[in-house]
Design an enzyme around this catalytic site. Structure first.
Site, mmCIF file in Angstrom:
data_model
loop_
_atom_site.group_PDB
_atom_site.id
_atom_site.type_symbol
_atom_site.label_atom_id
_atom_site.label_comp_id
_atom_site.label_asym_id
_atom_site.label_seq_id
_atom_site.Cartn_x
_atom_site.Cartn_y
_atom_site.Cartn_z
ATOM 1 N N HIS A 93 -32.283 -8.968 -32.120
ATOM 2 C CA HIS A 93 -31.889 -7.752 -32.855
ATOM 3 C C HIS A 93 -30.375 -7.734 -33.081
ATOM 4 O O HIS A 93 -29.901 -7.391 -34.166
ATOM 5 C CB HIS A 93 -32.260 -6.488 -32.067
ATOM 6 C CG HIS A 93 -33.719 -6.197 -31.974
ATOM 7 N ND1 HIS A 93 -34.557 -6.190 -33.059
ATOM 8 C CD2 HIS A 93 -34.495 -5.858 -30.911
ATOM 9 C CE1 HIS A 93 -35.781 -5.862 -32.665
ATOM 10 N NE2 HIS A 93 -35.776 -5.663 -31.366
ATOM 11 N N HIS A 114 -35.077 -11.549 -26.903
ATOM 12 C CA HIS A 114 -35.547 -10.633 -27.955
ATOM 13 C C HIS A 114 -34.441 -9.662 -28.386
ATOM 14 O O HIS A 114 -34.178 -9.495 -29.586
ATOM 15 C CB HIS A 114 -36.758 -9.880 -27.383
ATOM 16 C CG HIS A 114 -37.327 -8.803 -28.240
ATOM 17 N ND1 HIS A 114 -38.572 -8.901 -28.829
ATOM 18 C CD2 HIS A 114 -36.846 -7.572 -28.597
ATOM 19 C CE1 HIS A 114 -38.818 -7.786 -29.511
ATOM 20 N NE2 HIS A 114 -37.790 -6.964 -29.393
ATOM 21 N N GLU A 115 -33.767 -9.055 -27.425
ATOM 22 C CA GLU A 115 -32.722 -8.087 -27.787
ATOM 23 C C GLU A 115 -31.562 -8.760 -28.512
ATOM 24 O O GLU A 115 -30.987 -8.191 -29.441
ATOM 25 C CB GLU A 115 -32.218 -7.334 -26.547
ATOM 26 C CG GLU A 115 -33.271 -6.529 -25.809
ATOM 27 C CD GLU A 115 -34.078 -5.603 -26.685
ATOM 28 O OE1 GLU A 115 -33.577 -5.136 -27.718
ATOM 29 O OE2 GLU A 115 -35.253 -5.368 -26.329
HETATM 30 N N1 ARG Z 1 -39.814 -3.510 -26.400
HETATM 31 C C1 ARG Z 1 -38.494 -4.059 -26.399
HETATM 32 C C2 ARG Z 1 -37.845 -3.915 -27.771
HETATM 33 O O1 ARG Z 1 -38.434 -3.473 -28.710
HETATM 34 C C3 ARG Z 1 -38.442 -5.470 -25.877
HETATM 35 C C4 ARG Z 1 -39.674 -6.300 -25.922
HETATM 36 C C5 ARG Z 1 -39.415 -7.593 -25.203
HETATM 37 N N2 ARG Z 1 -40.610 -8.383 -24.977
HETATM 38 C C6 ARG Z 1 -40.694 -9.267 -23.983
HETATM 39 N N3 ARG Z 1 -41.755 -10.015 -23.845
HETATM 40 N N4 ARG Z 1 -39.739 -9.438 -23.141
HETATM 41 O O2 ARG Z 1 -36.689 -4.242 -27.991
HETATM 42 ZN ZN ZN Z 2 -37.352 -5.107 -30.124
#
Ligand code: ARG
Ligand code: ZN
Ligand code: CA
Length: 233
Positions: free
Chosen positions: A149, A145-146
């Site tokens: 971004h 996820h990161e």
């Molecule tokens: N809350 C974090 C973000 O906005 C990461 C979310 C990751 N989710 C997961 N299932 N690992 O960057």
């Molecule tokens: Zn995020």
């Protein structure tokens, strides 16, 4: 610009002096494997998802046992990153450390490299690496996820039910973040498509997340070409 888009990765392990957070080389390799599987489309079910063309190659691991850094990474983050960061805009610098409860990770966006090159990179809580202790978030998809971004993606719920949403055409609109793995959720009922609950850019549990879409792959490739890949420099 043709695939594969190969991303060199440097991992910086920030741990406590008693060894907490000193994740093994094995778990770092497992995290890189998860990134490669996720960006290749290996977790996708049925016809969803795509091979994004991105591949990740571990080039170095640096280790730092420092109680002040581990105890409050955010307070020291500018110092830590400017001292440790390696490579140019194409090099993914990942910092693993302890983060406040609830915070799994965060990232910079490609556009900010030009003005803050030393701050560029991804921070993830050490217990979110594959096999970590973080309940429901220990399959390594915080990293997935990161890095999304870092390659220019927003959350699927960006702008809620309002245009332009997440700036990606093939991810349906979504009013707010998903938690857990809600089946059949449709939070923008007047707009086409159910919520993209299983998308990597949502907040669902790791085991619920399965894919990036073709539109997200396109956006990441465009950002790579404009800000990070070799023909950008
Ligand atoms: N809350 C974090 C973000 O906005 C990461 C979310 C990751 N989710 C997961 N299932 N690992 O960057
Ligand atoms: Zn995020
Ligand atoms: Ca969308």
């Amino acid at each position: 610009l043709a695939p594969p888009y190969t991303v060199p990765v440097v991992v910086h392990v920030i741990s406590a002096e008693d060894g907490r957070g000193d994740v093994s080389d094995r778990r770092i390799r497992d995290q890189i494997d998860v990134l490669n599987r996720a960006y290749r489309g290996d977790y996708a079910r049925g016809s969803e998802g795509t091979d994004t063309g991105f591949r990740f190659e571990l080039s170095a691991v640096t280790r730092h046992a420092d109680n002040a850094w581990f105890g409050d990474f955010n307070r020291h983050r500018e110092t830590i990153r400017s001292r440790l960061r390696q490579g140019g805009p194409e090099t993914l610098n990942v910092y693993t450390t302890a983060l406040d409860s609830g915070l799994l990770g965060y990232s910079t966006f490609p556009q900010s490299y030009a003005n803050h090159p030393a701050q560029d990179g991804v921070v993830i809580a050490y217990d979110t690496l594959p096999g970590g202790e973080r309940d429901r978030f220990n399959e390594g998809h915080t990293g997935t996820h990161e890095v999304g971004h870092w390659l220019g993606l927003f959350h699927t719920f960006q702008n809620g039910c309002q245009s332009p949403g997440d700036y990606v055409d093939d991810t349906p609109y979504e009013r707010e973040a998903a938690a857990g793995c809600p089946k059949g959720r449709n939070s923008c009922p007047h707009l086409p498509g159910k919520d993209p609950v299983t998308n990597f850019m949502n907040y669902s549990d790791d085991l619920c997340m399965t894919h990036f879409t073709q539109g997200q792959a396109r956006r990441m490739i465009d950002h790579w070409a404009a800000f990070r890949g070799s023909d950008a420099r």
